[in-house]
Design a protein around this motif. Sequence first.
Motif, mmCIF file in Angstrom:
data_model
loop_
_atom_site.group_PDB
_atom_site.id
_atom_site.type_symbol
_atom_site.label_atom_id
_atom_site.label_comp_id
_atom_site.label_asym_id
_atom_site.label_seq_id
_atom_site.Cartn_x
_atom_site.Cartn_y
_atom_site.Cartn_z
ATOM 1 N N ASP A 15 4.051 2.689 5.603
ATOM 2 C CA ASP A 15 4.688 2.347 4.335
ATOM 3 C C ASP A 15 5.989 3.115 4.161
ATOM 4 O O ASP A 15 6.402 3.910 5.001
ATOM 5 N N ILE A 16 6.645 2.877 3.031
ATOM 6 C CA ILE A 16 7.946 3.477 2.778
ATOM 7 C C ILE A 16 7.843 4.998 2.663
ATOM 8 O O ILE A 16 8.755 5.720 3.056
ATOM 9 N N GLY A 17 6.713 5.494 2.171
ATOM 10 C CA GLY A 17 6.546 6.943 2.049
ATOM 11 C C GLY A 17 6.522 7.618 3.411
ATOM 12 O O GLY A 17 7.157 8.654 3.614
ATOM 13 N N LEU A 18 5.783 7.039 4.361
ATOM 14 C CA LEU A 18 5.712 7.617 5.700
ATOM 15 C C LEU A 18 7.072 7.553 6.395
ATOM 16 O O LEU A 18 7.509 8.523 7.020
ATOM 17 N N LEU A 19 7.745 6.406 6.281
ATOM 18 C CA LEU A 19 9.061 6.271 6.910
ATOM 19 C C LEU A 19 10.070 7.236 6.292
ATOM 20 O O LEU A 19 10.873 7.851 7.008
#
Length: 314
Positions: free
Chosen positions: A273-277
Amino acid sequence: MTNPASRLDWLLFILLGFLWGSSYLFIKIGVDAGLPPFTLVALRLLLGFGLLAAVVALSRVALPRQPRMYGHLFVMALINIVVPFSLITWAEQRVDSTIAATLNGAVPILVIPIAALALRDEPLRAGRIAGVILGFIGVAVVVGFDPSTAARTDPAGALALIGSTTAYAVGVVYTRRNVHGLRPMIPALFQVGFALVVVSALALVLDRPWERLIEPQAIFAIVWLGFLGAGVAYLIFFNLLARRGAASISAVAYLLPVFGVILGAAVLHEPVDIGLLAGMALIIGGIALVNTRFQPRPMTGRGQRVAAGDRPIA
């Protein structure tokens, strides 16, 4: 035009990042197939040690003569291998391999404050401080300050991964402070050998591996981790180290979280997801800042700059 030797070095560099970055995927495959953590670590070390020992024997590299050096190598085995390998393997029973790869990518960032405290001649510069702050923000995003990532991050697993990252960073500083004058393959051989003895004892006492059935995918994971991820990857590392130097090879730290996330998502279909990226991008940005050659004057310490990216594989 790039000469063939230079192109080969680039290919080996990318292959090294792939082999080390893929370790998180195959650790996950192994533990999901039912391998207990200490047993998995012991078996991969056994394969890696066998290959390294054969290469050292064939190359006739001189062994250390000072008994004290073997004590340092034993401590390095505990800090660089036993503690982080065990924590990572245990953690991947609870978290995705993509998260493990991303959090472990922060090792070069943690090296900076630890080196500033422990090494007298290691400068602490404004650019490095900015890189450490940026990296810590990235770690915070991955571990749970972003609600979308927190929902799938086990707190105990994340804490174990941060512990493994810290152990790697301490190991880098300990090595630079206490181990000098050895051919690079010698510390690798003895670290793996000493760690194999310690972890095998733990596996026999705590895991009781003879009571478990090893599945085919677990065997494949062990072979990959031991023969390729440890043995072959170390040989590539030493080859590049001799031809390109430690500062250039330390840049492999940029590739580990990238390959780890790509492989976890592609093979195991783990969510990205955007948090991991965002967290991965912040950590890689922090690594770039702490390793940049253009730094302001040191705020503390003096002396030569040390690259912050070299460490053993997960």
